[in-house]
Design an enzyme around this catalytic site. Structure first.
Site, PDB file in Angstrom:
ATOM      1  N   GLY A  48       0.771  -1.101  -0.015  1.00  0.00           N
ATOM      2  CA  GLY A  48      -0.014  -0.120  -0.036  1.00  0.00           C
ATOM      3  C   GLY A  48       0.813   1.439   0.060  1.00  0.00           C
ATOM      4  O   GLY A  48       0.581   2.389  -0.682  1.00  0.00           O
ATOM      5  N   CYS A  49       2.094   1.264   0.544  1.00  0.00           N
ATOM      6  CA  CYS A  49       2.823   2.273   0.791  1.00  0.00           C
ATOM      7  C   CYS A  49       3.648   2.765  -0.373  1.00  0.00           C
ATOM      8  O   CYS A  49       3.672   3.805  -1.051  1.00  0.00           O
ATOM      9  CB  CYS A  49       3.829   1.949   1.986  1.00  0.00           C
ATOM     10  SG  CYS A  49       2.846   1.864   3.400  1.00  0.00           S
TER      11      CYS A  49
END
Length: 159
Positions: A48-49
């Site tokens: 997600g990052c």
């Protein structure tokens, strides 16, 4: 209790990769007399990052800075070597990649989370804030699993 809009950023030391290795940088150096967008991620190189959160700030860095921001900071509870390598792998030259290796600032902000279930120990919640001369003017903390309220586009719209 977590930091709130209107609160001052607490004093803490972070690490940034310098020419000769990791160097200290204080919150006073980062925030005093400046407008800063700080966003934090649970972990460098995590999906997600790396796929959503960091790239949004990279793509919008020029627009964010054109809106009067002096510095865009990406922070994670990782070491300076990891943050430097992640920044280079993502072409994040316009961002300051900061390591909160021991989670000192994250804890002082009250924004830590327990990621031991994922084998990651204590980490930072995903959040973004706008800081004017050391004072938080906007804080957006994500619910677990999301990248929405702290996304670059949402923060840019507030500048």
């Amino acid at each position: 209790m977590s930091i709130q809009t209107g609160d001052k950023i607490p004093a803490a030391k972070l690490k940034v990769m310098g020419e000769k290795g990791p160097q200290d940088i204080t919150t006073e150096e980062l925030f005093n007399g400046k407008k800063v967008v700080l966003f934090a991620v649970p972990g460098a190189f995590t999906p997600g990052c790396s796929i959503t959160h960091l790239p949004g700030y990279i793509v919008n860095a020029d627009k964010i800075k054109a809106a009067g921001v002096d510095t865009i900071v990406c922070m994670s509870v990782n070491d300076a070597f990891v943050m430097d390598a992640w920044g280079k792998s993502q072409n994040a030259e316009e961002l300051l990649m900061l390591a909160d290796g021991n989670g000192d600032l994250t804890k002082a902000l009250g924004l830590e989370m327990d990621a031991t279930g994922f084998g990651m120990g204590s980490r930072s919640k995903r959040f973004a804030m706008i800081v004017d001369n050391g004072t938080v003017s906007h804080l957006a903390v994500e619910p677990a699993g999301g990248v929405d309220v702290s996304a670059a586009e949402k923060i840019l719209a507030l500048l």
